[in-house]
Design a protein around this motif. Structure first.
Motif, PDB file in Angstrom:
ATOM      1  N   SER A   1       7.438 -21.718  34.486  1.00 38.05           N
ATOM      2  CA  SER A   1       6.834 -22.517  35.548  1.00 38.05           C
ATOM      3  C   SER A   1       7.500 -23.889  35.589  1.00 38.05           C
ATOM      4  O   SER A   1       8.535 -24.102  34.952  1.00 38.05           O
ATOM      5  CB  SER A   1       5.324 -22.649  35.324  1.00 38.05           C
ATOM      6  N   ASP A   2       6.894 -24.832  36.324  1.00 38.19           N
ATOM      7  CA  ASP A   2       7.500 -26.148  36.448  1.00 38.19           C
ATOM      8  C   ASP A   2       7.325 -26.989  35.189  1.00 38.19           C
ATOM      9  O   ASP A   2       8.109 -27.899  34.938  1.00 38.19           O
ATOM     10  CB  ASP A   2       6.912 -26.888  37.651  1.00 38.19           C
ATOM     11  N   ARG A   3       6.296 -26.676  34.372  1.00 41.71           N
ATOM     12  CA  ARG A   3       6.012 -27.498  33.202  1.00 41.71           C
ATOM     13  C   ARG A   3       6.141 -26.771  31.873  1.00 41.71           C
ATOM     14  O   ARG A   3       6.261 -27.411  30.831  1.00 41.71           O
ATOM     15  CB  ARG A   3       4.602 -28.087  33.304  1.00 41.71           C
ATOM     16  N   SER A   4       6.057 -25.459  31.892  1.00 43.46           N
ATOM     17  CA  SER A   4       6.021 -24.728  30.626  1.00 43.46           C
ATOM     18  C   SER A   4       6.576 -23.330  30.804  1.00 43.46           C
ATOM     19  O   SER A   4       6.830 -22.878  31.921  1.00 43.46           O
ATOM     20  CB  SER A   4       4.587 -24.660  30.086  1.00 43.46           C
ATOM     21  N   LEU A   5       6.766 -22.657  29.679  1.00 40.72           N
ATOM     22  CA  LEU A   5       7.151 -21.254  29.672  1.00 40.72           C
ATOM     23  C   LEU A   5       6.108 -20.478  28.885  1.00 40.72           C
ATOM     24  O   LEU A   5       5.458 -21.019  27.990  1.00 40.72           O
ATOM     25  CB  LEU A   5       8.549 -21.068  29.071  1.00 40.72           C
ATOM     26  N   ARG A   6       5.938 -19.224  29.247  1.00 42.83           N
ATOM     27  CA  ARG A   6       4.975 -18.365  28.552  1.00 42.83           C
ATOM     28  C   ARG A   6       5.594 -16.999  28.326  1.00 42.83           C
ATOM     29  O   ARG A   6       6.225 -16.438  29.238  1.00 42.83           O
ATOM     30  CB  ARG A   6       3.675 -18.231  29.342  1.00 42.83           C
ATOM     31  N   ILE A   7       5.418 -16.481  27.124  1.00 41.33           N
ATOM     32  CA  ILE A   7       5.940 -15.162  26.762  1.00 41.33           C
ATOM     33  C   ILE A   7       4.779 -14.338  26.229  1.00 41.33           C
ATOM     34  O   ILE A   7       4.055 -14.777  25.322  1.00 41.33           O
ATOM     35  CB  ILE A   7       7.057 -15.272  25.703  1.00 41.33           C
ATOM     36  N   ARG A   8       4.594 -13.150  26.793  1.00 40.42           N
ATOM     37  CA  ARG A   8       3.554 -12.249  26.329  1.00 40.42           C
ATOM     38  C   ARG A   8       4.196 -10.966  25.839  1.00 40.42           C
ATOM     39  O   ARG A   8       5.019 -10.352  26.533  1.00 40.42           O
ATOM     40  CB  ARG A   8       2.564 -11.923  27.457  1.00 40.42           C
ATOM     41  N   GLU A   9       3.850 -10.560  24.639  1.00 43.13           N
ATOM     42  CA  GLU A   9       4.430  -9.361  24.042  1.00 43.13           C
ATOM     43  C   GLU A   9       3.456  -8.779  23.033  1.00 43.13           C
ATOM     44  O   GLU A   9       2.518  -9.430  22.592  1.00 43.13           O
ATOM     45  CB  GLU A   9       5.770  -9.694  23.369  1.00 43.13           C
ATOM     46  N   GLY A  10       3.708  -7.522  22.682  1.00 46.31           N
ATOM     47  CA  GLY A  10       2.868  -6.868  21.695  1.00 46.31           C
ATOM     48  C   GLY A  10       1.851  -5.935  22.322  1.00 46.31           C
ATOM     49  O   GLY A  10       1.455  -6.102  23.488  1.00 46.31           O
ATOM     50  N   ILE A  11       1.414  -4.932  21.549  1.00 38.05           N
ATOM     51  CA  ILE A  11       0.432  -3.954  22.012  1.00 38.05           C
ATOM     52  C   ILE A  11      -0.815  -4.024  21.128  1.00 38.05           C
ATOM     53  O   ILE A  11      -1.862  -4.487  21.551  1.00 38.05           O
ATOM     54  CB  ILE A  11       1.019  -2.526  21.984  1.00 38.05           C
ATOM     55  N   VAL A  12      -0.690  -3.557  19.908  1.00 40.78           N
ATOM     56  CA  VAL A  12      -1.828  -3.591  18.984  1.00 40.78           C
ATOM     57  C   VAL A  12      -2.193  -5.040  18.669  1.00 40.78           C
ATOM     58  O   VAL A  12      -3.357  -5.429  18.674  1.00 40.78           O
ATOM     59  CB  VAL A  12      -1.492  -2.817  17.694  1.00 40.78           C
ATOM     60  N   SER A  13      -1.169  -5.862  18.407  1.00 37.47           N
ATOM     61  CA  SER A  13      -1.367  -7.283  18.174  1.00 37.47           C
ATOM     62  C   SER A  13      -0.738  -8.039  19.339  1.00 37.47           C
ATOM     63  O   SER A  13       0.474  -8.230  19.392  1.00 37.47           O
ATOM     64  CB  SER A  13      -0.718  -7.701  16.847  1.00 37.47           C
ATOM     65  N   LEU A  14      -1.547  -8.437  20.295  1.00 37.27           N
ATOM     66  CA  LEU A  14      -1.065  -9.114  21.490  1.00 37.27           C
ATOM     67  C   LEU A  14      -0.728 -10.560  21.159  1.00 37.27           C
ATOM     68  O   LEU A  14      -1.526 -11.288  20.572  1.00 37.27           O
ATOM     69  CB  LEU A  14      -2.129  -9.061  22.587  1.00 37.27           C
ATOM     70  N   ARG A  15       0.478 -10.974  21.538  1.00 34.72           N
ATOM     71  CA  ARG A  15       0.930 -12.340  21.263  1.00 34.72           C
ATOM     72  C   ARG A  15       1.311 -13.018  22.572  1.00 34.72           C
ATOM     73  O   ARG A  15       2.067 -12.464  23.367  1.00 34.72           O
ATOM     74  CB  ARG A  15       2.121 -12.332  20.310  1.00 34.72           C
ATOM     75  N   GLU A  16       0.803 -14.214  22.758  1.00 33.24           N
ATOM     76  CA  GLU A  16       1.176 -15.047  23.897  1.00 33.24           C
ATOM     77  C   GLU A  16       1.573 -16.422  23.387  1.00 33.24           C
ATOM     78  O   GLU A  16       0.846 -17.033  22.605  1.00 33.24           O
ATOM     79  CB  GLU A  16       0.024 -15.179  24.897  1.00 33.24           C
ATOM     80  N   LYS A  17       2.725 -16.897  23.835  1.00 36.55           N
ATOM     81  CA  LYS A  17       3.194 -18.219  23.452  1.00 36.55           C
ATOM     82  C   LYS A  17       3.444 -19.031  24.708  1.00 36.55           C
ATOM     83  O   LYS A  17       4.079 -18.550  25.652  1.00 36.55           O
ATOM     84  CB  LYS A  17       4.488 -18.129  22.640  1.00 36.55           C
TER      85      LYS A  17
END
Length: 255
Positions: A125-141
């Motif tokens: 986005s204009d201010r940040s980045l976000r990464i979502r990954e994982g199935i059993v253990s869902l991780r979002e940064k």
């Protein structure tokens, strides 16, 4: 009377299974944009990233099968030396369970590889980045561009062959890490990776452009020596001098 394989029916079964798994694990099927984000670029890993993960999965299966066969050869040799019927029966049961466990994990682990690819989302986005990954253990940064210090592109030989790469972003406070390029081992909370993308230069340029905008607007970590970081220091120095002059004036007036 045998029938021909029906790809459409198999696809429907897989989709139904995927919906059930997502509902059971409570994994959202669509990504959520960061709060207050604008001009968001939402994308996913390249198709060749799935082939990359599938290749690693196949290699892991070969290694596991090799170890299983080796262990069963030793077990067969042990069975020949055992004379008690119950002991022989127990060893043969262990051999059968080993094969059942190996065969049972194949569709499960393959489904995990597939879902990991389908549910992997990247957002810039204009201010940040976000990464979502994982199935059993869902991780979002979510990392803000104001504190980004380094953006690098990484490729191993297999990734170069497939035409993909990882874009790794580090913010203030991020260590070196010991990531293995396929998981999150050694990746700290100050690091995030766009894994398996086929346009790494475009992603890197987009991130650096947004970092430049943040620095030009005077935002960012006070410890960063970027554009606009000297202005607060000059203002503080001016305020200190004026406070000193004011104190001297009061002292002179009180005499």
């Amino acid at each position: 009377m045998g029938g021909k394989p029906n790809p459409e029916r198999s696809l429907k079964v897989f989709e139904s299974l995927k919906v059930w798994v997502l509902r059971f694990l409570r994994v959202p099927s669509e990504p959520e944009l960061p709060v207050g984000s604008a001009d968001a670029w939402v994308f996913r890993a390249a198709p060749n990233y799935y082939r990359y993960r599938l290749t690693l999965w196949a290699f892991a299966q070969v290694v596991a099968l090799t170890g299983l066969v080796g262990g069963l050869v030793l077990l067969s040799g042990l069975i020949e030396t055992v004379t008690h019927p119950m002991a022989v029966l127990g060893l043969k049961g262990a051999e059968a369970l080993a094969w059942i466990a190996f065969l049972a994990q194949i569709p499960f682990s393959l489904a995990v590889v597939n879902l990991d690819f389908e549910l992997r989302w990247y957002i810039v986005s204009d201010r940040s980045l976000r990464i979502r990954e994982g199935i059993v253990s869902l991780r979002e940064k979510t990392l803000t561009f104001a504190n980004v210090q380094n953006v690098e592109i990484r490729r191993n030989p297999l990734q170069r062959y497939l035409g993909i790469a990882d874009v790794r972003v580090r913010t203030a406070g991020g260590g070196g890490g010991n990531g293995d390029g396929k998981g999150q081992v050694g990746e700290s909370m100050h690091e995030a990776s766009f894994r398996g993308v086929d346009d790494p230069e475009k992603i890197r340029s987009a991130i650096l452009e947004r970092v430049r905008r943040q620095r030009d607007s005077g935002l960012g970590d006070p410890d960063d020596r970027g554009v606009g970081s000297e202005e607060p220091l000059r203002a503080a120095e001016t305020l200190r001098r004026e406070a000193g002059l004011l104190r001297a004036a009061f002292e002179h007036q009180g005499r």
